[in-house]
Design a protein around this motif. Structure first.
Motif, PDB file in Angstrom:
ATOM      1  N   ALA A 117       0.804  -1.222   0.000  1.00  0.00           N
ATOM      2  CA  ALA A 117       0.000   0.000   0.000  1.00  0.00           C
ATOM      3  C   ALA A 117       0.835   1.269   0.000  1.00  0.00           C
ATOM      4  O   ALA A 117       0.415   2.283  -0.557  1.00  0.00           O
ATOM      5  N   ARG A 118       2.019   1.240   0.604  1.00  0.00           N
ATOM      6  CA  ARG A 118       2.774   2.475   0.812  1.00  0.00           C
ATOM      7  C   ARG A 118       4.039   2.589  -0.041  1.00  0.00           C
ATOM      8  O   ARG A 118       4.587   3.684  -0.167  1.00  0.00           O
ATOM      9  N   ARG A 158      -4.729   1.482   2.332  1.00  0.00           N
ATOM     10  CA  ARG A 158      -4.869   2.561   1.349  1.00  0.00           C
ATOM     11  C   ARG A 158      -5.965   3.546   1.751  1.00  0.00           C
ATOM     12  O   ARG A 158      -5.921   4.716   1.344  1.00  0.00           O
ATOM     13  N   SER A 199      -3.895  -4.614   2.432  1.00  0.00           N
ATOM     14  CA  SER A 199      -3.381  -3.493   1.642  1.00  0.00           C
ATOM     15  C   SER A 199      -4.507  -2.542   1.242  1.00  0.00           C
ATOM     16  O   SER A 199      -4.317  -1.319   1.211  1.00  0.00           O
TER      17      SER A 199
END
Length: 300
Positions: A120-121, A186, A182
């Protein structure tokens, strides 16, 4: 001559009729208002009846005496529960299932949380290919993993240990759990972590203080799925555990059925024992579970 002023009052205007509340422009009537209620309640009632009859049938066989043909469990007896718990070693099976399910829940949640945060990051070159591989792994049945996992566990001398089943269940649950986590991460604004960095927090500290509390519904949803799957899974425990004292509830239920006969009372009692933990877990986490399901549908 005296002239008197005569004041003529105008006739009173009629009271305006009560106006109906105007509907907002573009507003439409809901389908719920147009459909009679019995059109909705009747199918739901039939479906509920169709769902509850098998449960009542299980309770009937588990609570009525052996050989009875009554449709009401009276006189009520618990001999079938005592039989499966003591004579059939369901107490040991229950303990093993709890250990495997809880360990799978913890390992799946922790590893999926780390992998989901990375997806996600962070942006990396093979991110799309890795996500595609995670999705494609969901099409692989668990039976295809038996041979490679068995060879790996045999070399590690982990056959006939509860740890082998925990690792196999974690491997099987990780792809979907990582994708779900994930998605939840987000939905957490990245600016919250940046604000924590400005205040002097590191990445791990900001994740623990800011992000992790907001992921509680998602973690509960993912953990509940991992627990239920590990509790009900039959194949891995059957293949990797050869000692009867290390078997689980699903394998124990299979031992109640033979080619010659089936003890319906004991089988029904064992099924109720197997269902109780799942029912209790979902009864306590249903609020968080519904919130976790809806968290991914709203853009943060």
């Amino acid at each position: 001559m005296i002239t008197e002023d005569v004041t003529v009052s105008a006739p009173a205007a009629p009271a305006p009729a009560a106006e109906r509340p105007r509907r907002r422009p573009g507003a439409k009537r809901r389908a719920w208002d147009e459909v009679p209620r019995w059109h909705i309640y009747l199918p739901l009632g039939v479906y509920l009846l169709f769902t509850l009859i098998p449960f009542y049938w299980i309770l009937l066989f588990a609570l009525r005496p052996a050989g009875s043909t009554s449709l009401v469990p009276w006189p009520m007896t618990f001999e079938h529960f005592d039989k499966v718990w003591t004579e059939r070693s369901f107490g040991t099976y229950f303990q093993n299932s709890v250990l495997i399910a809880v360990a799978t829940l913890v390992m799946t949640t922790v590893v999926a949380l780390a992998g989901g945060y990375a997806l996600a990051r962070f942006d990396f070159r093979i991110k799309r290919g890795f996500m595609l591989a995670l999705l494609c792994s969901q099409f692989v049945p668990g039976a295809l993993l038996l041979v490679p996992l068995f060879q790996i566990f045999a070399r590690l001398r982990m056959i006939n240990s509860l740890g082998s089943v925990v690792i196999a269940e974690t491997v099987f649950q990780l792809p979907l759990s990582m994708i779900l986590i994930s998605g939840f991460i987000r939905n957490v604004p990245y600016s919250l972590e940046e604000a924590a960095w400005v205040d002097g927090c590191g990445r791990f500290t900001s994740f623990r203080i800011v992000v992790l509390p907001l992921l509680r519904p998602g973690l509960i949803a993912v953990g509940s799925f991992a627990f239920v799957h590990a509790w009900n899974h039959f194949l891995f425990a059957l293949m990797f555990l050869s000692d009867q004292g290390k078997q689980t509830i699903p394998v124990g239920l299979n031992t109640l059925m033979s080619a010659d006969s089936v003890d319906l009372g004991a089988l029904a009692a064992g099924g109720i024992i197997a269902a109780i933990p799942v029912v209790v877990v979902f009864a306590f986490i249903q609020k968080w579970l519904i919130t976790g399901f809806s968290a991914g549908a709203v853009k943060g």
